[in-house]
Design an enzyme around this catalytic site. Structure first.
Site: not given
Length: 341
Positions: A147-149
């Protein structure tokens, strides 16, 4: 020259993959899958790509995967499991969805609300945080992009957890996310009049799905359960993530740990002590900038990390992994400078 297919090419991460591969010396795009826009030209779906000689969008069933060396899957979660389970068993795949990130199928069901539909493929999936799983990725057939986060938070915390430099029971992760992280589908809360001129917290109280990745990865590193306090905020910007992490530990030692951990990493830049990164300085690039500052309260430090959610947080990371899987120089197609201003 390797033949590449992209499934989900009509979404933001699919378009970003095309932008990056267009400058790659060893890859050519052979097929573009986009079921909802099948039959359309890519230049009509994304006019900024109209100068490229690209195949038209087709359904996944129309692609001859015998001609494909590696497939990027930029599909929604759940859909990705269903599609990947039906692809040839020897096809190299980089999945950009959440479907293979969590090793425990029960954890997947907990965070994503449906049973895992590709258990055999999950067994062979390698977690795709390149800087920390490089050797496993080189030998992998299926790589699960983070995930980017989750990527941003891990770049800001993994070296500190591994070096035992911070209090593992007192980690606060405050994260600001650009709107493209929510995808291209029409949503009322993402309309300009609903989003602009303000920003807001969401998934408050520990409900964000990327917490599953933090729990998994940090607990393995520490050898015991680690749970961070995490609140994301949606900001009226197209690209970028800025993480501000509050930890207990010696600021100078923390900065030194980052410099040591990332000294040979081509895409991670540790800025001088006391300086803070900005999303404006990594926009459109595969770079992540990390900074450390001391706090007025002794024994506390503030770590900041900035990356582009569509590039280093997703499609750039995917291409970095694909390069490794195909035996290509890891940085190929990814050394472009950030866009500024």
């Amino acid at each position: 020259m390797y033949n590449i297919a992209i499934l989900g090419a009509s979404g933001y991460t699919g378009a970003e993959l095309i932008r990056l591969i267009a400058g790659h010396s060893s890859m050519q795009i052979k097929a573009l899958g986009g079921n909802s826009k099948a039959g359309q030209k890519m230049g009509d779906v994304f006019p900024h790509l109209r100068h490229l000689d690209l195949p038209d969008l087709v359904t996944a069933d129309e692609i001859n995967f015998a001609e494909i060396d590696l497939c990027f899957c930029a599909l929604p979660h759940k859909t990705s499991q269903e599609v990947i389970s039906k692809l040839p068993a020897d096809l190299k795949i980089v999945d950009l969805s959440a479907d293979f990130r969590l090793r425990d199928p029960e954890e997947y069901e907990k965070w994503y609300g449906n049973p895992h539909a590709a258990l055999e493929q999950q067994k062979e999936a390698v977690y795709g945080l390149t800087e920390f799983y490089r050797e496993e990725i080189k030998a992998a057939r299926l790589v699960a992009g983070t995930g980017c986060n989750a990527a941003t938070g891990q770049f800001a915390l993994r070296p500190l957890i591994e070096a035992d430099l911070i209090d593992l029971d007192d980690i606060i992760l405050d994260l600001k996310c650009a709107v493209s992280g929510a995808g291209r589908a029409l949503k009322e809360n993402l309309l300009h009049a609903e989003l602009s001129e303000g920003y807001h917290a969401y998934a408050v109280g520990g409900t964000h799905r990327h917490l599953g990745e933090f729990d998994q990865e940090f607990s393995v590193l520490a050898g015991r359960p680690v749970k961070v306090q995490f609140t994301p905020h949606l900001i009226p910007a197209n690209r970028g993530i800025l993480a501000t992490v509050y930890v207990k530990g010696d600021p100078q030692a923390i900065h030194a740990a980052f410099e040591k951990a990332y000294s040979s990493e081509p895409f991670i830049e540790v800025v001088p002590f006391g300086q803070t990164p900005s999303t404006r300085h990594i926009r459109g690039s595969n770079f992540c900038h990390i900074g450390v500052s001391g706090d007025r309260i002794e024994g506390r430090a503030i770590v900041t990390a900035a990356l582009d959610n569509l590039t280093k947080g997703s499609s750039g990371q995917a291409l970095q992994n694909a390069n490794l899987m195909l035996g290509i120089e890891e940085t190929e197609g990814l050394m472009m400078a950030p866009l500024f201003p």
